[in-house]
Design a protein around this motif. Structure first.
Motif, short mmCIF file in Angstrom:
data_model
loop_
_atom_site.label_atom_id
_atom_site.label_comp_id
_atom_site.label_asym_id
_atom_site.label_seq_id
_atom_site.Cartn_x
_atom_site.Cartn_y
_atom_site.Cartn_z
N ALA A 20 26.93 42.77 49.58
CA ALA A 20 26.53 41.44 49.11
C ALA A 20 27.43 40.99 47.97
N VAL A 21 27.79 41.90 47.09
CA VAL A 21 28.71 41.57 46.00
C VAL A 21 30.04 41.08 46.57
N GLN A 22 30.52 41.76 47.59
CA GLN A 22 31.79 41.37 48.21
C GLN A 22 31.70 39.97 48.83
N LEU A 23 30.58 39.67 49.47
CA LEU A 23 30.39 38.33 50.04
C LEU A 23 30.40 37.27 48.95
N ALA A 24 29.73 37.56 47.83
CA ALA A 24 29.66 36.59 46.74
C ALA A 24 31.00 36.42 46.04
N GLU A 25 31.71 37.52 45.85
CA GLU A 25 32.98 37.48 45.13
C GLU A 25 34.12 36.93 45.99
N ASN A 26 34.21 37.41 47.22
CA ASN A 26 35.34 37.06 48.08
C ASN A 26 35.09 35.83 48.93
N GLY A 27 33.81 35.52 49.16
CA GLY A 27 33.47 34.31 49.89
C GLY A 27 33.12 34.53 51.35
N PHE A 28 32.61 33.48 51.95
CA PHE A 28 32.22 33.46 53.36
C PHE A 28 32.23 32.02 53.83
N ARG A 29 32.21 31.82 55.12
CA ARG A 29 32.24 30.45 55.65
C ARG A 29 30.82 29.88 55.75
N VAL A 30 30.67 28.68 55.27
CA VAL A 30 29.39 27.98 55.34
C VAL A 30 29.05 27.73 56.80
N ASN A 31 27.81 27.99 57.19
CA ASN A 31 27.39 27.71 58.56
C ASN A 31 26.62 26.39 58.61
N GLY A 44 32.01 25.47 57.83
CA GLY A 44 33.40 25.87 57.89
C GLY A 44 34.06 26.02 56.53
N GLU A 45 33.43 25.48 55.49
CA GLU A 45 33.99 25.59 54.15
C GLU A 45 33.88 27.03 53.65
N TRP A 46 34.90 27.49 52.95
CA TRP A 46 34.88 28.82 52.38
C TRP A 46 34.25 28.72 50.99
N VAL A 47 33.18 29.49 50.75
CA VAL A 47 32.46 29.36 49.49
C VAL A 47 32.31 30.72 48.82
N LYS A 48 32.48 30.72 47.51
CA LYS A 48 32.24 31.90 46.69
C LYS A 48 31.13 31.58 45.70
N ASN A 49 30.42 32.61 45.24
CA ASN A 49 29.37 32.43 44.25
C ASN A 49 29.58 33.49 43.16
N LYS A 50 30.51 33.19 42.24
CA LYS A 50 30.87 34.15 41.20
C LYS A 50 29.69 34.46 40.28
N ASP A 51 28.86 33.45 40.02
CA ASP A 51 27.69 33.69 39.15
C ASP A 51 26.73 34.68 39.79
N LEU A 52 26.50 34.52 41.10
CA LEU A 52 25.61 35.45 41.79
C LEU A 52 26.23 36.83 41.88
N ALA A 53 27.55 36.89 42.05
CA ALA A 53 28.23 38.19 42.05
C ALA A 53 28.00 38.91 40.73
#
Length: 557
Positions: free
Chosen positions: A151-162, A194-203
């Motif tokens: 989950a940390v990796q998803l928040a830090e590195n990002g994922f595509r918005v569905n 399709g947008e790539w999003v990161k959530n550094k605060d959540l990470a």
């Protein structure tokens, strides 16, 4: 036994099919990235609980408008070694400072739902994360910091918005506070598929939990940020509320349906008792006699829902605050009374709550039924491992976007769970200090001859129980393929005048029910989002499926 397995399709998992098949493990959730996280934990040698906890934290990143650090939830777990099933209750509680009339205006009227559900006084003490930690320590094999890492990796590195994000942001941007808008609508432009999003605060938040354990939330920096955020806006929660929150591990409520045993959470979730009551009312009508698209099937479902949900509204509460006639509601003679209310002539106008107390050996409580508004969304996810353990969880921040309050600098939304209480004082489900509101969360495991054969659950607020019941019926009575059973059009009917219905419901059945006095919503709408795993004990195979109403996936090993 062969009946419920005979029509299963071993289609290889694809995004399009949302099916999974395997022999050494299975995970299903409402978002593909979260399912992949859980599957990888199984692949690394983790068990079902390890995978479930990893999926919860992953969903906290990729589906944070439905669940997360500020959520509540119920976990059900079957330990195949001990041959026992337990419910780990992480349900929310009201802070100490609440008052019974806190949602009543000076003129005596009830605050409108939008206002009370987006105000900081709507935020309850969250329990999911502590429940996950408790469950992991008791039943898991991996440390918390390891199952959080994906989950940390998803928040830090990002994922595509569905596409689910598009809908949530567009429809519910009105619920967002300023901090939430900064994340979901940066510089006034909504995030889109399709947008790539990161959530550094959540990470950062997840890293704090990795380092300090859940004390970071219940007695540390994250908790202090929650309390500060709420109190600055007029909220009631304190650090004492967080420190004193306790998770419960309890036996599930159980019942039978046509030779299968059903296990689900007991109160303060009204889900388990109501689900079993529905199935017991339906059992002797032998639904399999009628086509799955027939008016007879939908009629029986609709009237049974009215019977069971009227009882739920009358009698369900937090058992620490109110006696509940659990035995009476499921007593065979009371079930017969409820069955006799189904007249096959019309929508019976006399259906209301009954009197199960007489089967408890006490006088009726004369409870007053008052329907209350509940939120619409949640998320459900489940895992089965190669050792035969089964884990499932339904977790939620109540409404989509919860209270709309995002904790500045920490990247997660807070729930609006206190709106699950009835707003007026002196109701069985009225708000009180330290009390849990009635929930409909119904993560369920079905057994045959003591062995688990199905795990199923759904989000959907008040519709959850109806979705789970119809899934069990589709599998047990109609022997449908798991994915087909999920996609079969569902209905929901409570004490109100309208039946909710899904696209694809047979039009002739709908017309017949209208002739019998039922009313339907003008347009079809999705009901729930079922995730399920079917366990073929004879062949040693697992079948998983995710509901097409969200971008989920089921992946098997």
């Amino acid at each position: 036994m062969k009946g419920i397995y005979r029509n299963q399709k071993s289609t290889e998992t694809t995004v399009e099919s949302q099916r999974g098949a395997g022999q050494n493990g299975m995970v299903a959730s409402a978002v593909r990235e979260a399912t992949e996280v859980g599957t990888e934990i199984l692949r690394q040698g983790g068990n079902a609980m390890d995978a479930l906890v990893a999926v919860q934290f992953a969903l906290s990143v990729v589906e944070l408008f439905n669940t997360g650090i500020g959520s509540n939830g119920f976990i059900i777990y079957y330990d195949n070694h001990k041959k026992e099933t337990r419910v780990i209750e992480g349900h929310s509680q009201a802070p100490k400072a609440v008052t019974k009339d806190m949602f009543i205006k000076e003129d005596g009227s009830v605050m409108d739902y939008f206002h009370r559900s987006t105000h900081p006084t709507a935020v309850a003490i969250p329990g999911t994360i502590k429940a996950m930690d408790t469950a992991l320590k008791k039943y898991g094999t991996m440390p918390l910091d390891k199952v959080i890492e994906p989950a940390v990796q998803l928040a830090e590195n990002g994922f595509r918005v569905n596409w689910q994000w598009d809908q949530a942001i567009e429809i519910l941007k009105v619920r967002m506070g300023d901090e939430a808008k900064k994340f979901f609508i940066p510089e006034g432009i909504p995030r889109v598929e399709g947008e790539w999003v990161k959530n550094k605060d959540l990470a950062k938040t997840l890293r704090l939990i990795q380092r300090d354990g859940i004390d970071a939330l219940y007695d540390g920096e994250i908790g202090e940020a929650i309390v500060r955020t709420l109190q600055e806006q007029g909220g009631l929660m304190t650090m004492e509320d967080l420190r004193e929150y306790q998770v419960k591990i309890e036996k599930p409520v159980t019942g039978s349906y046509k030779g299968y045993e059903i296990a689900a959470p007991a109160p303060p979730s009204g889900g388990g008792i109501t689900l079993i009551q529905m199935l017991k009312i339906l059992e002797s009508f032998n639904l399999e006699k009628y086509e799955k698209t027939s008016w007879q099937k939908y009629y029986l479902l609709a009237e049974t829902m009215r019977l069971s949900f009227s009882d739920k509204l009358a009698y369900m509460s937090d058992p620490a605050f109110q006696a509940i006639p659990e035995k009476g509601l499921l007593h065979p003679e009371y079930i017969k009374e409820r069955q006799n209310m189904i007249n096959w002539i019309s929508r019976n106008p006399d259906i209301d709550f009954g009197d199960p107390w007489k089967y408890e050996g006490v006088e009726s409580s004369n409870a007053e039924v008052k329907a209350f508004k509940t939120g619409g969304e949640t998320t459900h996810f489940t895992a089965v491992d190669k050792w035969g353990n089964v884990a499932a969880c339904t977790s939620s921040i109540e409404h989509v976007m919860g209270s709309g309050i995002m904790v500045p600098g920490y990247g997660f939304l807070l729930n609006n769970d206190l709106t699950d209480f009835y707003p007026e004082p002196n109701h069985i489900n009225s708000i009180e200090s330290g009390k849990s509101p009635v929930s409909t969360k119904t993560p369920t495991i079905v057994f045959k001859e003591g062995k688990p054969v199905l795990t199923v659950g759904s989000p959907g607020g008040p519709t959850i129980i109806a979705s789970v019941a119809q899934m069990i019926i589709n599998i047990m009575d109609y022997h449908m393929d798991l994915k087909d059973a999920i996609e079969e059009p569902r209905i929901y009917n409570s004490t109100g005048p309208f039946i909710w219905w899904e696209e694809g419901m047979d039009e002739q059945a709908k017309i017949k029910l209208e002739d019998m006095g039922f009313e339907f919503l003008e347009r079809a709408k999705p009901i729930g989002n079922v995730q399920a795993i079917l366990i073929d004990q004879e062949e040693g195979k697992l079948y998983g499926a995710a509901d097409s109403s969200r971008p989920g996936a089921a992946i098997g090993l």
